[in-house]
Design an enzyme around this catalytic site. Sequence first.
Site, mmCIF file in Angstrom:
data_model
loop_
_atom_site.group_PDB
_atom_site.id
_atom_site.type_symbol
_atom_site.label_atom_id
_atom_site.label_comp_id
_atom_site.label_asym_id
_atom_site.label_seq_id
_atom_site.Cartn_x
_atom_site.Cartn_y
_atom_site.Cartn_z
ATOM 1 N N ASP A 96 -6.703 -3.227 -7.043
ATOM 2 C CA ASP A 96 -7.367 -3.554 -5.980
ATOM 3 C C ASP A 96 -7.400 -5.239 -6.018
ATOM 4 O O ASP A 96 -7.831 -5.522 -7.226
ATOM 5 C CB ASP A 96 -8.628 -2.926 -5.705
ATOM 6 C CG ASP A 96 -9.222 -3.307 -4.168
ATOM 7 O OD1 ASP A 96 -9.902 -4.457 -4.105
ATOM 8 O OD2 ASP A 96 -8.921 -2.530 -3.343
ATOM 9 N N ARG A 137 -3.483 6.100 1.218
ATOM 10 C CA ARG A 137 -4.088 7.175 1.923
ATOM 11 C C ARG A 137 -3.239 8.076 2.754
ATOM 12 O O ARG A 137 -3.487 9.171 3.163
ATOM 13 C CB ARG A 137 -5.162 6.761 2.618
ATOM 14 C CG ARG A 137 -6.388 6.283 1.824
ATOM 15 C CD ARG A 137 -7.503 5.671 2.536
ATOM 16 N NE ARG A 137 -7.080 4.233 3.233
ATOM 17 C CZ ARG A 137 -7.926 3.764 4.147
ATOM 18 N NH1 ARG A 137 -8.870 4.165 4.769
ATOM 19 N NH2 ARG A 137 -7.563 2.596 4.582
ATOM 20 N N ARG A 148 0.939 -1.230 0.079
ATOM 21 C CA ARG A 148 0.078 0.055 -0.043
ATOM 22 C C ARG A 148 0.973 1.155 -0.009
ATOM 23 O O ARG A 148 0.274 2.289 0.470
ATOM 24 C CB ARG A 148 -0.990 0.141 1.152
ATOM 25 C CG ARG A 148 -1.874 -1.218 1.129
ATOM 26 C CD ARG A 148 -3.266 -0.770 2.022
ATOM 27 N NE ARG A 148 -4.011 -2.177 1.896
ATOM 28 C CZ ARG A 148 -4.426 -2.472 2.924
ATOM 29 N NH1 ARG A 148 -3.988 -2.185 4.081
ATOM 30 N NH2 ARG A 148 -5.307 -3.531 3.226
ATOM 31 N N ARG A 198 -8.127 11.550 -4.686
ATOM 32 C CA ARG A 198 -9.071 11.008 -4.610
ATOM 33 C C ARG A 198 -10.355 11.797 -4.128
ATOM 34 O O ARG A 198 -11.500 11.411 -4.348
ATOM 35 C CB ARG A 198 -9.038 9.971 -3.212
ATOM 36 C CG ARG A 198 -8.390 8.622 -3.614
ATOM 37 C CD ARG A 198 -9.207 7.807 -4.047
ATOM 38 N NE ARG A 198 -10.228 7.029 -3.074
ATOM 39 C CZ ARG A 198 -11.310 7.260 -3.007
ATOM 40 N NH1 ARG A 198 -11.900 8.053 -3.686
ATOM 41 N NH2 ARG A 198 -12.039 6.454 -2.160
ATOM 42 N N TYR A 230 -14.396 -12.416 0.381
ATOM 43 C CA TYR A 230 -15.166 -10.987 0.381
ATOM 44 C C TYR A 230 -16.379 -11.421 -0.508
ATOM 45 O O TYR A 230 -17.421 -10.405 -0.103
ATOM 46 C CB TYR A 230 -14.118 -10.375 -0.476
ATOM 47 C CG TYR A 230 -13.379 -9.499 0.232
ATOM 48 C CD1 TYR A 230 -13.475 -8.084 0.764
ATOM 49 C CD2 TYR A 230 -11.960 -9.765 0.372
ATOM 50 C CE1 TYR A 230 -12.789 -7.352 1.683
ATOM 51 C CE2 TYR A 230 -11.009 -9.069 1.076
ATOM 52 C CZ TYR A 230 -11.299 -7.952 1.808
ATOM 53 O OH TYR A 230 -10.505 -7.257 2.566
#
Length: 356
Positions: A82, A37, A33, A46, A159
């Site tokens: 992703d 963020r 990652r 974003r 998921y």
Amino acid sequence: MKDAKPFPVLKNDNLLRAARGEVVDRVPVWVMRQAGRYLPEFQELRKLHDFFTVCRTPELACEVTMQPLRRFDLDASIIFSDILVIPQALGLTVEMHAGVGPVLPQPIVVPEDLKRLTPDGALSRLSYVGDAITMMRHKLEGRVPLIGFTGAPWTLMGYMIEGGGSKTMSKAKAWLNEHPEDSKLFLNLLTDAIVDYLEMQVKAGAQMLQVFESSAEHLSKEQFLQWGVPYLKRIRDELVDRLTKKAIPVVPMTLFAKGAGHSLKEQSELGYDVIGLDWTVDPLEARTLVGPNITLQGNLDPQDMYRDPDELRNLTTEMVHKFGKSRYIANLGHGITPQTPITSMEVLVEAVHKAL
């Protein structure tokens, strides 16, 4: 469509050398990652674009992939995407909800729901990832290798049944017990899609691949060996077979099964070049279990990135000394977390490079 121009010559190949067990100039480091963020420039982008729009727009995916490389002296880039693009390509809706994470509003609840999945044409619906990889190889100008990745079958199945992330994976685990044959069918369907997807990534220019079995932690050792390992082996074997038959060079592959420290020996026998370790695993024990011919990746606790710089520097140096310079790629033991200070990344990268 794949760009016909030859790719720029690779200038820093320490990542690939480490994966193959060759001598390195310095211990290579990248971070799961690393495009994300914790970077203010990512947050700015974003604000303008939805998460999956960034994934599906090669120019935006490349911009985000490049962001950490402008700040830090990293030894690898990893294409921004992703793991849930595969469930999307198989016909499920995946939404990214602020403060929640991924949500699949129409999950797979009962075996009959598997009929809703659309494996035919799934690969063509993922072509944007290949386009981003090819574009990124050119934008990198040979600076560092580019890593492609996928989620592993059990993790994706989880998921798709849970309808998002889960602290327990109780619905998905219930499937394994109540619908064992349908679970095999489901996992094989996902494995087929993953092999296609990884082959496409290599053809597009990925120089290394990582398989994320992020939900291994929800399985016992016995369950992992039954519901994780056979499909992870199939991915490696079938991909290598396909690439070899087409005379496409086989790229190094990393398996990162978070929480599966109980099965490192078994993981080391699946054919992957690199085994990723989470932060709960002792490097010296891991080396004993996997033997001398596998590269290890990891495994600083992401929480240590919140310590003061001197503490972080000492912990990182100590970690690199434990792993050693041979067959080692420095990383965190899971993804970097959103509030991580920028200075911590600077300290981590510098400390890894200066440790040995």
